[in-house]
Design an enzyme around this catalytic site. Structure first.
Site, PDB file in Angstrom:
ATOM      1  N   HIS A 161      20.074 -13.154  17.066  1.00  0.00           N
ATOM      2  CA  HIS A 161      19.300 -12.308  17.134  1.00  0.00           C
ATOM      3  C   HIS A 161      18.389 -12.958  18.583  1.00  0.00           C
ATOM      4  CE1 HIS A 161      18.812 -12.893  12.332  1.00  0.00           C
ATOM      5  NE2 HIS A 161      19.993 -12.236  12.711  1.00  0.00           N
ATOM      6  N   CYS A 217      14.731 -17.518  13.152  1.00  0.00           N
ATOM      7  CA  CYS A 217      13.369 -17.436  14.554  1.00  0.00           C
ATOM      8  C   CYS A 217      12.432 -17.617  14.784  1.00  0.00           C
ATOM      9  CB  CYS A 217      13.495 -15.873  14.875  1.00  0.00           C
ATOM     10  SG  CYS A 217      15.187 -15.433  14.633  1.00  0.00           S
ATOM     11  N   GLU A 251      15.345 -13.074  19.024  1.00  0.00           N
ATOM     12  CA  GLU A 251      14.711 -13.946  20.083  1.00  0.00           C
ATOM     13  C   GLU A 251      15.759 -15.328  19.872  1.00  0.00           C
ATOM     14  OE1 GLU A 251      14.676 -11.927  17.269  1.00  0.00           O
ATOM     15  OE2 GLU A 251      13.046 -12.357  15.949  1.00  0.00           O
ATOM     16  N   CYS A 282      12.213 -13.346  11.959  1.00  0.00           N
ATOM     17  CA  CYS A 282      13.034 -13.626  10.362  1.00  0.00           C
ATOM     18  C   CYS A 282      13.241 -15.241   9.815  1.00  0.00           C
ATOM     19  CB  CYS A 282      13.851 -13.402  10.252  1.00  0.00           C
ATOM     20  SG  CYS A 282      15.176 -14.616  11.116  1.00  0.00           S
TER      21      CYS A 282
HETATM   22 ZN   LIG Z   1      15.855 -13.996  13.435  1.00  0.00          ZN
END
Ligand SMILES: [Zn+2]
Length: 175
Positions: free
Chosen positions: A75, A108, A77, A105
């Protein structure tokens, strides 16, 4: 000058009064994150982008790369935090702020807490899976040893419409 009329200033070009360096604002850094998200979109990745800012400077920028790297943890992040740690030379990012186009999410959000990010700024919320207050708020848990300040809704509509158009295009029948 006493008694001077302002009329004689009328001919001055207005642009002289615009500061040469604009103040860095949340919206400006979110634009940088949006540019990363647009790159993800072009690469057929879910369009989420992220930047990490320290002392007014972008020290890391990343886009979602789950498909490219075939890695569910890639992801935006996560990639940006790793880059920022390398830039700072420390895993503690206590004087860094992270801008991301979509609410993080749980994975993260957990990474943000571990890295001790000072402040999270995100664009659009994720009502079903967001871990910065929508589904759960992992960033401000009283029992964890770090809490982030959270600012939401910066360029919300632009961040959301990029994601909506991505999924709309994916659902459209291929011709
Ligand atoms: Zn994430």
């Amino acid at each position: 000058m006493p008694g001077a009329s302002r009329d004689h200033l009328g001919g001055w070009p207005n642009r002289l009064y615009i500061p040469a360096v604009l103040e860095p604002t949340d919206a400006a850094f979110m634009r940088e994150a949006l540019r990363q998200a647009e790159k993800a979109f072009a690469a057929e990745e879910v369009p989420v982008g992220c930047v990490v800012v320290r002392a007014g400077k972008v020290i890391a920028r990343a886009q979602n790369q789950v498909e490219l790297l075939k890695d569910a943890t890639a992801h935006a992040e996560m990639l940006a935090i790793t880059q920022a740690e390398a830039a700072v030379g420390d895993w503690r990012l206590a004087d860094c702020d992270l801008y991301v186009t979509k609410e993080p999410c749980p994975m993260c959000a957990g990474a943000l807490v571990h890295a001790r990010i000072r402040r999270l700024i995100f664009g659009c919320s994720d009502d079903r899976g967001g871990a910065a207050g929508s589904m759960i708020n992992l960033l401000q848990m009283p029992t964890l040893n770090h809490r982030c300040e959270v600012t939401s809704g910066v360029l919300r509509d632009e961040c959301a419409s990029l994601i909506q158009s991505f999924f709309r295009a994916r659902r459209a029948p291929k011709s």
